[in-house]
Design an enzyme around this catalytic site. Structure first.
Site, PDB file in Angstrom:
ATOM      1  N   ASN A 139       0.857  -1.203  -0.029  1.00  0.00           N
ATOM      2  CA  ASN A 139      -0.052   0.057   0.086  1.00  0.00           C
ATOM      3  C   ASN A 139       0.717   1.236  -0.080  1.00  0.00           C
ATOM      4  O   ASN A 139       1.450   1.855   0.950  1.00  0.00           O
ATOM      5  CB  ASN A 139      -0.920   0.093   1.205  1.00  0.00           C
ATOM      6  N   ASN A 144      -6.136   6.523  -1.325  1.00  0.00           N
ATOM      7  CA  ASN A 144      -7.074   5.903  -2.216  1.00  0.00           C
ATOM      8  C   ASN A 144      -7.326   4.373  -1.871  1.00  0.00           C
ATOM      9  O   ASN A 144      -8.033   3.614  -2.696  1.00  0.00           O
ATOM     10  CB  ASN A 144      -6.179   5.620  -3.731  1.00  0.00           C
ATOM     11  N   ASP A 145      -7.328   4.122  -0.467  1.00  0.00           N
ATOM     12  CA  ASP A 145      -7.728   2.803  -0.116  1.00  0.00           C
ATOM     13  C   ASP A 145      -9.298   2.606  -0.526  1.00  0.00           C
ATOM     14  O   ASP A 145     -10.086   1.578  -0.748  1.00  0.00           O
ATOM     15  CB  ASP A 145      -7.595   2.699   1.444  1.00  0.00           C
ATOM     16  N   GLY A 164      -6.036  -2.343   0.065  1.00  0.00           N
ATOM     17  CA  GLY A 164      -5.300  -1.172  -0.059  1.00  0.00           C
ATOM     18  C   GLY A 164      -4.037  -1.345  -1.284  1.00  0.00           C
ATOM     19  O   GLY A 164      -3.272  -0.032  -1.217  1.00  0.00           O
ATOM     20  N   ASP A 166      -1.645  -0.938  -4.237  1.00  0.00           N
ATOM     21  CA  ASP A 166      -1.838  -0.126  -5.268  1.00  0.00           C
ATOM     22  C   ASP A 166      -0.418  -0.055  -6.214  1.00  0.00           C
ATOM     23  O   ASP A 166       0.338  -0.787  -5.790  1.00  0.00           O
ATOM     24  CB  ASP A 166      -2.173   1.108  -4.748  1.00  0.00           C
ATOM     25  N   ASP A 331      -6.461 -13.958 -19.809  1.00  0.00           N
ATOM     26  CA  ASP A 331      -7.255 -14.742 -18.970  1.00  0.00           C
ATOM     27  C   ASP A 331      -8.127 -15.656 -19.542  1.00  0.00           C
ATOM     28  O   ASP A 331      -8.634 -15.463 -20.819  1.00  0.00           O
ATOM     29  CB  ASP A 331      -7.940 -13.846 -17.933  1.00  0.00           C
ATOM     30  N   GLU A 360      -3.825 -17.979 -20.739  1.00  0.00           N
ATOM     31  CA  GLU A 360      -3.754 -18.974 -19.519  1.00  0.00           C
ATOM     32  C   GLU A 360      -4.617 -20.251 -20.247  1.00  0.00           C
ATOM     33  O   GLU A 360      -5.784 -20.072 -20.648  1.00  0.00           O
ATOM     34  CB  GLU A 360      -4.922 -18.433 -18.632  1.00  0.00           C
TER      35      GLU A 360
END
Length: 617
Positions: A139, A144-145, A164, A166, A331, A360
């Site tokens: 974090n 910006n949490d 949190g 980032d 993905d 993937e």
């Protein structure tokens, strides 16, 4: 009569008011583009109330409208632009008019490309990739949490909540990753995921053109890439084309009726990816795999829709160009329509011939996995245009290889048997190889903390063919089991948060055993970085015998001999069996310990439960 007149005047006034009201443009995607792209065509998705009723025009030297397509949804237009080579960067208005009168304008920008942008080099066999989940890594910006416009709020006590981590946290620890020997970072998706719960993994994307504000913003992502590049590290973006989040803005007003797969009632994917090649498959089973939803919160996107295919090709190119990326990971690749995905991959690779894209491919056998790699000799002639795939077959073999006792098909022979099927791949050296990721148990939970097995596995991962991928915490022996729940398994990196009890990003914050593991891996990876023989050198291996696996990597300049010894006691390894690979060499120096082994006696002595990497002389 008077009442009628008043009514008439009211209706006329109301109609004139509505008619004169300016058109509101809700979305134009991509928001901007670049001049001198190899493909001069650009498809704009434009969203606004009843926008299909309007005429569209532009007036800018080198730019023309090739086509304006109205869909079966009135609030969308697809506008195809042709941008001539040599067009100058700048701004121009896209005008929307009705009955000859302009009702709205959108200022569009064409930017200059970076120098040598088209020649950028994607991740390759020389790289070691580090996978992390940004919410659980570090974090760097507590401000910006939680973000007002985004539903899921900070709750570090909840394993499935936002913790949190980032982009700033990633930037703050780039030097740590460089020290470890990492040369590429694959972050799980960073685009906005505004689902109400369990959004930390960000695989239910709700805006494909904006970074999730709890991670930072688009500029922060570009800054991460720039800072990583200064340290010789490439950024690999995780792209999700199979599904979006149910909270995506377009789910309230789809661009076309067939933009997502719909059924009379909710239908989940059967997750039977083997239906791709099953010669006896029923249509209902096939459709359920490819068209069923991945999850109730993840609507299945229709890659048979040409507009959607172009949308994702352009979106991926946009991010590569914008953030100066060094690769793409896609993905849930075998859940997508294969023909649509081939168009997307080819579009990207045509624009960036030296880029790399890995899909993937969660399948068990090399035959199933190889089907998805570009250039494979497939039974139906299909070519995926996908350069790289994830080697799940080797992934399944690795934990067992180091945990099991030897048998006819158990133990180290599993590694040999998996690699022996490499003839099925078009390019086995361009496979992503790994022992753990964000969807699996941590390997040290499987090994029950056994550091000898860890060292043997890391030796193999770093020296066999393919591109090694580590998972966050591998280097400090982090543990966690999927059976405890995804959120519990995806634990926070110790020291990534102010106030953590310890900081494992520093030697002082690690235990003696963790430092032993970190230092071992650091030395191994930094040696690998400087030795092209391990990147592209020919692989020759010998059938494991007596709990020992021996293989060689060689090119014109160097030969390296790798020996993995799982014996509980000291092992005397006879060398005559390997004469084909080492007949011109008289000694070898272990890059891990510095010890030199003399071959003149025809054998070398190996310590129990160890591995050596010998540079032959």
């Amino acid at each position: 009569m008077r009442a009628y007149l008043i009514s008439f005047l009211f209706i006329s006034f109301f109609s004139l008011n509505c008619f004169s009201k300016d058109l509101k443009i809700e979305k134009v995607e991509p928001m901007f583009w670049w001049v001198d792209m190899k493909n001069p065509s650009l498809q704009l998705l434009i969203h606004g109330d009843n926008i299909s009723e309007y005429d569209v025009s532009v007036n800018y030297a080198g730019v023309r409208i090739d086509d304006i397509i109205k869909t079966d949804m009135p609030n969308y237009l697809f506008v195809n632009l042709m941008i001539k080579q040599g067009t100058k960067a700048g701004h121009f208005d896209i005008n929307f008019s009705l009955d000859g009168k302009t009702k709205a304008s959108y200022q569009y920008e064409l930017k200059e490309r970076r120098e040598n942008s088209a020649k950028r080099i994607g991740f390759n066999e020389s790289d070691v990739m580090y996978l992390l989940m940004p919410d659980r890594f570090a974090n760097g910006n507590p401000n910006n949490d939680s973000v007002e416009k985004l539903t899921d709020k900070f709750d570090r006590e909840n394993p499935d909540g936002r913790h949190g981590g980032d982009i700033q946290g990633m930037i703050n620890h780039l030097d740590y990753l460089k020290e470890l020997g990492v040369t590429a970072i694959w972050s799980t998706p960073l685009m906005e995921d505004n689902q109400p719960t369990v959004s930390y993994h960000t695989y239910a994307i709700t805006d494909y053109y904006h970074i999730d504000a709890r991670y930072g913003n688009n500029d922060d992502y570009a800054r991460l890439s720039a800072e990583a590049k200064k340290r010789g590290i490439k950024i690999v973006m995780d792209v999700v084309t199979n599904h979006c989040g149910s909270a995506h803005w377009w789910m309230n007003d789809l661009p076309t009726k067939d933009w997502v797969h719909t059924f009379p009632e909710y239908t989940n994917s059967n997750h039977r990816k083997s239906t791709t090649n099953d010669p006896y498959v029923s249509k209902t089973d096939y459709d359920k795999n490819f068209n069923g939803w991945f999850d109730t919160s993840m609507p299945d996107l229709n890659q048979k829709n040409d507009f959607l295919v172009t949308y994702f090709a352009q979106n991926t190119i946009w991010w590569i160009e914008y953030a100066d990326l060094g690769g793409i990971r896609i993905d849930t690749y075998p859940y997508n329509d294969k023909h649509g995905m081939a168009v997307i991959c080819k579009s990207i690779m045509d624009e960036y011939p030296n880029m790399n894209i890995v899909g993937e491919s969660w399948l068990e056998t090399p035959a199933e996995i190889a089907y998805w790699q570009k250039g494979s000799l497939n039974h139906d002639g299909f070519n995926s245009e996908l350069p790289s795939v994830m080697d799940f077959s080797l992934f399944f073999a690795m934990p067992k290889a180091f945990n099991e006792k030897e048998g006819w098909s158990e133990g180290l022979i599993r590694l040999y048997n998996s690699l022996a099927l490499d003839y099925l791949y078009a390019d086995p050296y361009n496979l992503l190889i790994f022992a753990e990721n964000h969807d699996t148990d941590h390997i040290m939970s499987t090994f029950e903390g056994d550091i000898d097995k860890y060292k043997q596995l890391m030796t193999f991962l770093a020296t066999t063919r393919g591109i090694p991928q580590l998972y966050v915490g591998t280097e400090i022996l982090l543990e966690g089991k999927k059976s405890d729940g995804d959120g519990v398994m995806r634990i926070d990196f110790p020291g990534g948060w102010e106030g953590d009890e310890r900081n494992a990003f520093t030697a002082e914050g690690r235990t003696e055993k963790e430092n032993e593991a970190f230092d071992f891996l650091k030395n191994l990876l930094n040696w690998r970085k400087e030795n092209p023989v391990i990147h592209t050198g020919k692989l020759m291996h010998y059938i494991p015998e007596h709990n020992t696996y021996v293989y060689f990597r060689s090119n014109e300049d160097k030969t390296v001999m790798v020996v993995i010894n799982k014996n509980e006691k000291e092992q005397d390894l006879k060398l005559n069996r390997f004469e084909e690979s080492m007949k011109q060499f008289s000694s070898g120096t272990d890059v891990l310990s510095g010890k030199t082994y003399d071959f003149s006696n025809g054998s070398i002595s190996l310590a129990p439960n160890t591995s050596v990497i010998l540079e032959l002389k």
